[in-house]
Scaffold this motif. Structure first.
Motif, PDB file in Angstrom:
ATOM      1  N   ASP A  41       0.908  -1.277   0.082  1.00 37.98           N
ATOM      2  CA  ASP A  41      -0.040   0.001  -0.113  1.00 37.98           C
ATOM      3  C   ASP A  41       0.913   1.069  -0.097  1.00 37.98           C
ATOM      4  N   SER A  42       0.949   1.905  -1.203  1.00 35.50           N
ATOM      5  CA  SER A  42       1.863   3.137  -1.143  1.00 35.50           C
ATOM      6  C   SER A  42       0.669   4.149  -1.169  1.00 35.50           C
ATOM      7  N   ALA A  43       1.210   5.380  -0.715  1.00 34.30           N
ATOM      8  CA  ALA A  43       0.205   6.500  -0.614  1.00 34.30           C
ATOM      9  C   ALA A  43      -0.262   6.783  -1.785  1.00 34.30           C
ATOM     10  N   ASP A  44      -1.454   7.186  -1.622  1.00 32.53           N
ATOM     11  CA  ASP A  44      -2.229   7.629  -2.888  1.00 32.53           C
ATOM     12  C   ASP A  44      -2.627   9.147  -2.727  1.00 32.53           C
ATOM     13  N   ASP A  45      -2.393   9.963  -3.699  1.00 26.18           N
ATOM     14  CA  ASP A  45      -2.559  11.156  -3.668  1.00 26.18           C
ATOM     15  C   ASP A  45      -3.941  11.932  -3.769  1.00 26.18           C
ATOM     16  N   ARG A  46      -4.692  10.725  -3.865  1.00 22.54           N
ATOM     17  CA  ARG A  46      -6.122  10.994  -4.235  1.00 22.54           C
ATOM     18  C   ARG A  46      -6.904  10.929  -2.683  1.00 22.54           C
ATOM     19  N   PRO A  47      -7.404  12.205  -2.433  1.00 25.95           N
ATOM     20  CA  PRO A  47      -7.975  11.997  -0.828  1.00 25.95           C
ATOM     21  C   PRO A  47      -9.158  11.222  -0.551  1.00 25.95           C
ATOM     22  N   TRP A  48      -9.978  10.882  -1.827  1.00 30.18           N
ATOM     23  CA  TRP A  48     -11.188  10.110  -1.784  1.00 30.18           C
ATOM     24  C   TRP A  48     -10.797   8.839  -1.870  1.00 30.18           C
ATOM     25  N   VAL A  49      -9.566   8.212  -1.842  1.00 31.37           N
ATOM     26  CA  VAL A  49      -9.502   6.919  -1.813  1.00 31.37           C
ATOM     27  C   VAL A  49      -9.058   6.706  -0.645  1.00 31.37           C
ATOM     28  N   THR A  50      -9.795   5.917   0.322  1.00 29.10           N
ATOM     29  CA  THR A  50      -9.551   5.697   1.550  1.00 29.10           C
ATOM     30  C   THR A  50      -8.715   4.389   1.863  1.00 29.10           C
ATOM     31  N   GLU A  51      -8.753   3.519   0.745  1.00 36.20           N
ATOM     32  CA  GLU A  51      -7.981   2.239   1.154  1.00 36.20           C
ATOM     33  C   GLU A  51      -7.619   1.597  -0.082  1.00 36.20           C
ATOM     34  N   ARG A  52      -6.378   0.767  -0.219  1.00 35.74           N
ATOM     35  CA  ARG A  52      -6.244   0.115  -1.420  1.00 35.74           C
ATOM     36  C   ARG A  52      -6.199  -1.284  -0.801  1.00 35.74           C
ATOM     37  N   MET A  53      -7.153  -2.180  -1.674  1.00 38.53           N
ATOM     38  CA  MET A  53      -7.091  -3.530  -1.283  1.00 38.53           C
ATOM     39  C   MET A  53      -7.013  -4.728  -2.314  1.00 38.53           C
ATOM     40  N   LEU A  54      -6.818  -6.080  -1.912  1.00 34.92           N
ATOM     41  CA  LEU A  54      -6.651  -6.906  -2.809  1.00 34.92           C
ATOM     42  C   LEU A  54      -7.989  -7.997  -2.751  1.00 34.92           C
ATOM     43  N   ASP A  55      -8.356  -8.593  -3.776  1.00 33.98           N
ATOM     44  CA  ASP A  55      -9.272  -9.628  -3.577  1.00 33.98           C
ATOM     45  C   ASP A  55      -8.652 -10.895  -3.654  1.00 33.98           C
ATOM     46  N   ALA A  56      -9.455 -11.794  -3.508  1.00 36.06           N
ATOM     47  CA  ALA A  56      -9.009 -13.356  -3.551  1.00 36.06           C
ATOM     48  C   ALA A  56      -7.879 -13.776  -4.676  1.00 36.06           C
ATOM     49  N   ARG A  57      -8.140 -12.942  -5.585  1.00 39.31           N
ATOM     50  CA  ARG A  57      -7.354 -13.136  -6.922  1.00 39.31           C
ATOM     51  C   ARG A  57      -6.172 -12.269  -7.129  1.00 39.31           C
ATOM     52  N   ASP A  58      -5.839 -11.431  -6.137  1.00 36.11           N
ATOM     53  CA  ASP A  58      -4.922 -10.532  -5.751  1.00 36.11           C
ATOM     54  C   ASP A  58      -4.881  -9.371  -6.883  1.00 36.11           C
ATOM     55  N   ASP A  59      -6.342  -9.083  -7.230  1.00 37.69           N
ATOM     56  CA  ASP A  59      -6.896  -8.058  -8.155  1.00 37.69           C
ATOM     57  C   ASP A  59      -6.539  -6.784  -7.148  1.00 37.69           C
ATOM     58  N   PRO A  60      -6.248  -5.960  -7.592  1.00 36.47           N
ATOM     59  CA  PRO A  60      -6.419  -4.179  -6.830  1.00 36.47           C
ATOM     60  C   PRO A  60      -7.650  -3.519  -6.964  1.00 36.47           C
ATOM     61  N   TRP A  61      -8.233  -3.126  -5.913  1.00 36.52           N
ATOM     62  CA  TRP A  61      -9.172  -2.555  -5.596  1.00 36.52           C
ATOM     63  C   TRP A  61      -9.075  -1.171  -4.861  1.00 36.52           C
ATOM     64  N   LEU A  62      -9.819  -0.129  -4.947  1.00 32.87           N
ATOM     65  CA  LEU A  62      -9.573   1.238  -4.433  1.00 32.87           C
ATOM     66  C   LEU A  62     -11.041   1.471  -3.769  1.00 32.87           C
ATOM     67  N   ARG A  63     -11.128   1.733  -2.509  1.00 33.42           N
ATOM     68  CA  ARG A  63     -12.061   1.988  -1.655  1.00 33.42           C
ATOM     69  C   ARG A  63     -12.542   3.681  -1.881  1.00 33.42           C
ATOM     70  N   LEU A  64     -13.464   3.970  -2.237  1.00 27.69           N
ATOM     71  CA  LEU A  64     -13.936   5.430  -2.782  1.00 27.69           C
ATOM     72  C   LEU A  64     -14.851   5.871  -1.626  1.00 27.69           C
ATOM     73  N   ASP A  65     -14.409   7.103  -1.075  1.00 28.14           N
ATOM     74  CA  ASP A  65     -14.966   7.946  -0.183  1.00 28.14           C
ATOM     75  C   ASP A  65     -15.831   9.054  -0.875  1.00 28.14           C
TER      76      ASP A  65
END
Length: 171
Positions: free
Chosen positions: A131-155
């Protein structure tokens, strides 16, 4: 007529499933794709998901501001969520959808997304260890699913309040 009935049944089923997901012990997330990125949106912050209606262009705006959409007599500003993040343009039609996100927050705003991916269980994700810092303040979390695909949590409230999101006009 049959097509209209089927669309109405689909929307009613989707609303029912959203209500069931919110009333359960676990808060479900809505998965969407915008360009090359997968996003997770809290159901409480998401609104309707609609096929893309005709869009009325607005001159002198950024390329990510796609225009206005008339949704049952109410105008919604439409933002191409992929282009807003410097991704590829989303072509209206096919799997592309409008996600009405602002109505709950007092803003008639819709995100043009590449595809709605459906409801997701929060337990199916883990925090991205890289999890590297994301400069977009509306990205609250970087996540991975069971297949290791990346997901971003939107605020959504943070996105809707951000000055860069609100400034659709060219300066």
């Amino acid at each position: 007529m049959t097509k209209r009935l089927s669309l109405r049944e689909f929307q009613e089923d989707l609303v029912r499933r959203f209500a069931e997901a919110q009333s359960g012990n676990r808060r479900a997330l809505l998965g969407v794709r915008a360009g090359r990125e997968n996003w997770l949106v809290n159901l409480t912050d998401s609104g309707e998901i609609l096929p893309v209606p005709p869009l009325a262009a607005v001159p002198l705006t950024h390329d990510w501001f796609r225009g206005l959409a008339n949704v049952r007599g109410t105008l919604f500003s439409v933002v191409d969520f992929s282009v807003f993040h410097n991704g590829p343009h989303t072509v209206p039609g096919g799997p592309a959808r409008l996600l009405l996100v602002g109505a709950r927050h007092g803003t008639n705003c819709a995100l043009l997304i590449s595809q709605a991916l459906g409801l997701r269980n929060p337990d199916d994700f883990r925090t991205n260890p890289d999890d590297s810092a994301d400069d977009r303040p509306w990205v609250t979390e970087r996540m991975l699913d069971a297949r290791d695909d990346p997901w971003l949590r939107l605020d959504v409230p943070t996105l809707l309040a951000h000055r860069g999101f609100l400034q659709a006009g060219l300066e």
